[in-house]
Write a protein that holds these residues in place. Sequence first.
Motif, PDB file in Angstrom:
ATOM      1  N   ALA A  36      29.912  -6.335   1.452  1.00  0.00           N
ATOM      2  CA  ALA A  36      29.129  -7.150   0.526  1.00  0.00           C
ATOM      3  C   ALA A  36      28.850  -8.553   1.040  1.00  0.00           C
ATOM      4  O   ALA A  36      28.226  -9.343   0.311  1.00  0.00           O
ATOM      5  N   HIS A  37      29.268  -8.864   2.273  1.00  0.00           N
ATOM      6  CA  HIS A  37      28.978 -10.189   2.813  1.00  0.00           C
ATOM      7  C   HIS A  37      29.010 -10.142   4.333  1.00  0.00           C
ATOM      8  O   HIS A  37      30.088 -10.093   4.944  1.00  0.00           O
ATOM      9  N   CYS A  38      27.837 -10.149   4.935  1.00  0.00           N
ATOM     10  CA  CYS A  38      27.727 -10.189   6.394  1.00  0.00           C
ATOM     11  C   CYS A  38      26.416 -10.876   6.751  1.00  0.00           C
ATOM     12  O   CYS A  38      25.570 -11.127   5.884  1.00  0.00           O
ATOM     13  N   HIS A  39      26.252 -11.191   8.022  1.00  0.00           N
ATOM     14  CA  HIS A  39      25.087 -11.941   8.488  1.00  0.00           C
ATOM     15  C   HIS A  39      24.519 -11.304   9.756  1.00  0.00           C
ATOM     16  O   HIS A  39      25.217 -10.551  10.448  1.00  0.00           O
ATOM     17  N   ILE A  40      23.279 -11.653  10.057  1.00  0.00           N
ATOM     18  CA  ILE A  40      22.704 -11.390  11.376  1.00  0.00           C
ATOM     19  C   ILE A  40      22.103 -12.684  11.904  1.00  0.00           C
ATOM     20  O   ILE A  40      21.705 -13.560  11.129  1.00  0.00           O
ATOM     21  N   PHE A  41      22.032 -12.781  13.225  1.00  0.00           N
ATOM     22  CA  PHE A  41      21.447 -13.939  13.895  1.00  0.00           C
ATOM     23  C   PHE A  41      20.456 -13.448  14.945  1.00  0.00           C
ATOM     24  O   PHE A  41      20.834 -12.733  15.875  1.00  0.00           O
ATOM     25  N   GLY A  42      19.190 -13.858  14.798  1.00  0.00           N
ATOM     26  CA  GLY A  42      18.213 -13.572  15.824  1.00  0.00           C
ATOM     27  C   GLY A  42      17.804 -12.116  15.892  1.00  0.00           C
ATOM     28  O   GLY A  42      17.848 -11.399  14.897  1.00  0.00           O
ATOM     29  N   PRO A  43      17.402 -11.689  17.144  1.00  0.00           N
ATOM     30  CA  PRO A  43      17.462 -12.434  18.402  1.00  0.00           C
ATOM     31  C   PRO A  43      16.484 -13.601  18.431  1.00  0.00           C
ATOM     32  O   PRO A  43      15.370 -13.510  17.918  1.00  0.00           O
ATOM     33  N   GLY A  44      16.932 -14.676  19.068  1.00  0.00           N
ATOM     34  CA  GLY A  44      16.176 -15.912  19.051  1.00  0.00           C
ATOM     35  C   GLY A  44      14.817 -15.836  19.697  1.00  0.00           C
ATOM     36  O   GLY A  44      13.915 -16.594  19.345  1.00  0.00           O
ATOM     37  N   ASP A  45      14.640 -14.899  20.644  1.00  0.00           N
ATOM     38  CA  ASP A  45      13.330 -14.801  21.278  1.00  0.00           C
ATOM     39  C   ASP A  45      12.332 -14.055  20.395  1.00  0.00           C
ATOM     40  O   ASP A  45      11.129 -14.078  20.664  1.00  0.00           O
ATOM     41  N   VAL A  46      12.805 -13.405  19.350  1.00  0.00           N
ATOM     42  CA  VAL A  46      11.931 -12.718  18.395  1.00  0.00           C
ATOM     43  C   VAL A  46      11.861 -13.495  17.077  1.00  0.00           C
ATOM     44  O   VAL A  46      10.787 -13.642  16.487  1.00  0.00           O
ATOM     45  N   PHE A  47      13.001 -13.977  16.634  1.00  0.00           N
ATOM     46  CA  PHE A  47      13.099 -14.733  15.382  1.00  0.00           C
ATOM     47  C   PHE A  47      13.704 -16.098  15.708  1.00  0.00           C
ATOM     48  O   PHE A  47      14.921 -16.296  15.619  1.00  0.00           O
ATOM     49  N   THR A 211      36.016 -14.769 -17.640  1.00  0.00           N
ATOM     50  CA  THR A 211      34.873 -14.940 -18.549  1.00  0.00           C
ATOM     51  C   THR A 211      34.050 -13.668 -18.674  1.00  0.00           C
ATOM     52  O   THR A 211      33.327 -13.489 -19.659  1.00  0.00           O
ATOM     53  N   GLY A 212      34.097 -12.793 -17.677  1.00  0.00           N
ATOM     54  CA  GLY A 212      33.295 -11.580 -17.707  1.00  0.00           C
ATOM     55  C   GLY A 212      31.926 -11.729 -17.097  1.00  0.00           C
ATOM     56  O   GLY A 212      31.204 -10.734 -16.932  1.00  0.00           O
ATOM     57  N   ASP A 213      31.516 -12.946 -16.736  1.00  0.00           N
ATOM     58  CA  ASP A 213      30.197 -13.187 -16.157  1.00  0.00           C
ATOM     59  C   ASP A 213      30.259 -13.563 -14.678  1.00  0.00           C
ATOM     60  O   ASP A 213      29.216 -13.737 -14.049  1.00  0.00           O
ATOM     61  N   VAL A 214      31.453 -13.720 -14.152  1.00  0.00           N
ATOM     62  CA  VAL A 214      31.626 -14.220 -12.782  1.00  0.00           C
ATOM     63  C   VAL A 214      32.286 -13.138 -11.938  1.00  0.00           C
ATOM     64  O   VAL A 214      33.256 -12.496 -12.359  1.00  0.00           O
ATOM     65  N   TRP A 215      31.732 -12.945 -10.737  1.00  0.00           N
ATOM     66  CA  TRP A 215      32.258 -12.013  -9.749  1.00  0.00           C
ATOM     67  C   TRP A 215      32.866 -12.811  -8.599  1.00  0.00           C
ATOM     68  O   TRP A 215      32.565 -13.994  -8.428  1.00  0.00           O
ATOM     69  N   VAL A 216      33.685 -12.159  -7.800  1.00  0.00           N
ATOM     70  CA  VAL A 216      34.264 -12.835  -6.642  1.00  0.00           C
ATOM     71  C   VAL A 216      34.305 -11.879  -5.456  1.00  0.00           C
ATOM     72  O   VAL A 216      34.543 -10.674  -5.624  1.00  0.00           O
ATOM     73  N   LYS A 217      34.037 -12.437  -4.278  1.00  0.00           N
ATOM     74  CA  LYS A 217      34.120 -11.655  -3.047  1.00  0.00           C
ATOM     75  C   LYS A 217      35.497 -11.841  -2.417  1.00  0.00           C
ATOM     76  O   LYS A 217      35.912 -12.973  -2.117  1.00  0.00           O
ATOM     77  N   LEU A 218      36.186 -10.721  -2.228  1.00  0.00           N
ATOM     78  CA  LEU A 218      37.499 -10.728  -1.578  1.00  0.00           C
ATOM     79  C   LEU A 218      37.256 -10.697  -0.071  1.00  0.00           C
ATOM     80  O   LEU A 218      37.541  -9.729   0.622  1.00  0.00           O
ATOM     81  N   SER A 219      36.722 -11.788   0.438  1.00  0.00           N
ATOM     82  CA  SER A 219      36.284 -11.860   1.828  1.00  0.00           C
ATOM     83  C   SER A 219      36.850 -13.099   2.495  1.00  0.00           C
ATOM     84  O   SER A 219      37.323 -14.022   1.838  1.00  0.00           O
ATOM     85  N   ALA A 220      36.791 -13.083   3.833  1.00  0.00           N
ATOM     86  CA  ALA A 220      37.156 -14.231   4.666  1.00  0.00           C
ATOM     87  C   ALA A 220      38.578 -14.730   4.454  1.00  0.00           C
ATOM     88  O   ALA A 220      38.799 -15.941   4.316  1.00  0.00           O
ATOM     89  N   PRO A 221      39.591 -13.853   4.479  1.00  0.00           N
ATOM     90  CA  PRO A 221      40.966 -14.353   4.365  1.00  0.00           C
ATOM     91  C   PRO A 221      41.321 -15.308   5.491  1.00  0.00           C
ATOM     92  O   PRO A 221      42.154 -16.209   5.304  1.00  0.00           O
ATOM     93  N   HIS A 257      31.334 -13.844  11.306  1.00  0.00           N
ATOM     94  CA  HIS A 257      32.338 -14.888  11.096  1.00  0.00           C
ATOM     95  C   HIS A 257      31.936 -16.238  11.696  1.00  0.00           C
ATOM     96  O   HIS A 257      32.653 -16.804  12.529  1.00  0.00           O
ATOM     97  N   PRO A 258      30.797 -16.786  11.276  1.00  0.00           N
ATOM     98  CA  PRO A 258      30.366 -18.070  11.857  1.00  0.00           C
ATOM     99  C   PRO A 258      31.329 -19.202  11.519  1.00  0.00           C
ATOM    100  O   PRO A 258      31.806 -19.330  10.391  1.00  0.00           O
ATOM    101  N   ASN A 259      31.634 -19.994  12.539  1.00  0.00           N
ATOM    102  CA  ASN A 259      32.379 -21.248  12.377  1.00  0.00           C
ATOM    103  C   ASN A 259      33.799 -21.066  11.863  1.00  0.00           C
ATOM    104  O   ASN A 259      34.324 -21.906  11.130  1.00  0.00           O
ATOM    105  N   VAL A 260      34.455 -19.969  12.246  1.00  0.00           N
ATOM    106  CA  VAL A 260      35.864 -19.805  11.887  1.00  0.00           C
ATOM    107  C   VAL A 260      36.746 -20.485  12.931  1.00  0.00           C
ATOM    108  O   VAL A 260      36.333 -20.717  14.065  1.00  0.00           O
ATOM    109  N   ARG A 261      37.981 -20.777  12.508  1.00  0.00           N
ATOM    110  CA  ARG A 261      38.926 -21.394  13.438  1.00  0.00           C
ATOM    111  C   ARG A 261      39.389 -20.392  14.498  1.00  0.00           C
ATOM    112  O   ARG A 261      39.560 -20.729  15.661  1.00  0.00           O
ATOM    113  N   GLU A 262      39.651 -19.161  14.048  1.00  0.00           N
ATOM    114  CA  GLU A 262      40.133 -18.114  14.942  1.00  0.00           C
ATOM    115  C   GLU A 262      39.422 -16.823  14.589  1.00  0.00           C
ATOM    116  O   GLU A 262      39.454 -16.387  13.427  1.00  0.00           O
TER     117      GLU A 262
END
Length: 302
Positions: A36-47, A211-221, A257-262
């Motif tokens: 439910a939470h991931c990213h893509i980057f580029g490729p820079g020569d196309v995007f 509250t019943g209106d808020v969700w949370v992502k169990l991500s990025a421990p 995992h952009p900009n993580v410490r490890e």
Amino acid sequence: MTSRPAVPPPSLRAAAPPHPDPKVPALRLPPGSCDAHCHIFGPGDVFPYPEDRAYDAPDVTKEDLRRRHDLLGVDRAIIVQSAAHGTDHAALLDALRSDPGRYRGVALVTPRTTPAEIAGLHQAGVRGVRLQFMPHLGPGPTPAELRAVLDLVRPYGWHVAFHIAGDAVVDMSGTLRSTGLPAVIDHMARVDLRAGLEGAQVRALRRLLDTGDVWVKLSAPERLSSGGPPYADALELARALAAQAPERCLWGTDFPHPNVREMPDDGVLVDLIERIVPDEAARHRILVANPAELVGFPLAGR
């Protein structure tokens, strides 16, 4: 991974590439499981990346994402628009259109985004908007800007993902409760765990979940934990949240995992799901049913 040809401006932080050789998870995920939470980057020569991007990212393409998910046993994904691409959604739209049964998206929208652009994003599979309140990614929206963005996406029933950290979960509790749309808190609000589960930030997060209106992502421990894997303090929080409201929890890798410490091992993150949610029925709800409800996947697996 493909290499980005351009040399980044020296003033930009450079995000590290993802783990090159993650383990194959021992945990077998149920059919239809969603990252439910991931990213893509580029490729820079196309995007191409915009000059005013928040940070410099290595190319991690939709093909890279698919290969990682295939290794992990993940069938579906919600791809969140990256601050490295800003409000240019070309790479995200390309990924969504490449496999409409597998992908949904979350966009970065400003008051200057036109209704026609919102309609196009929705048609391509975008089902949420992300609001950044992280100083390293630039200034967050003002209250007036927030209202304007909500007005743009409200006709489509999108959810609103809040990228916040620390005391923001306390200070913004009223805002999170008053969007009139499903509010989703990214990365367990990136709370400060040094005070344990009784700290003010965790208490505020749990009140919001009640509250019943808020969700949370169990991500990025790895972003919350004061130690390395297996991220014991972050897992304790994730277990508590999953037990409190399994019907409004989601799970995600945050790949790449952009900009993580490890840099974490994605296979390890998958295996930790069993420790966060020991009950198989609850795991199915968090991994399959909840994301299907939030972004409109068919409930059955692919």
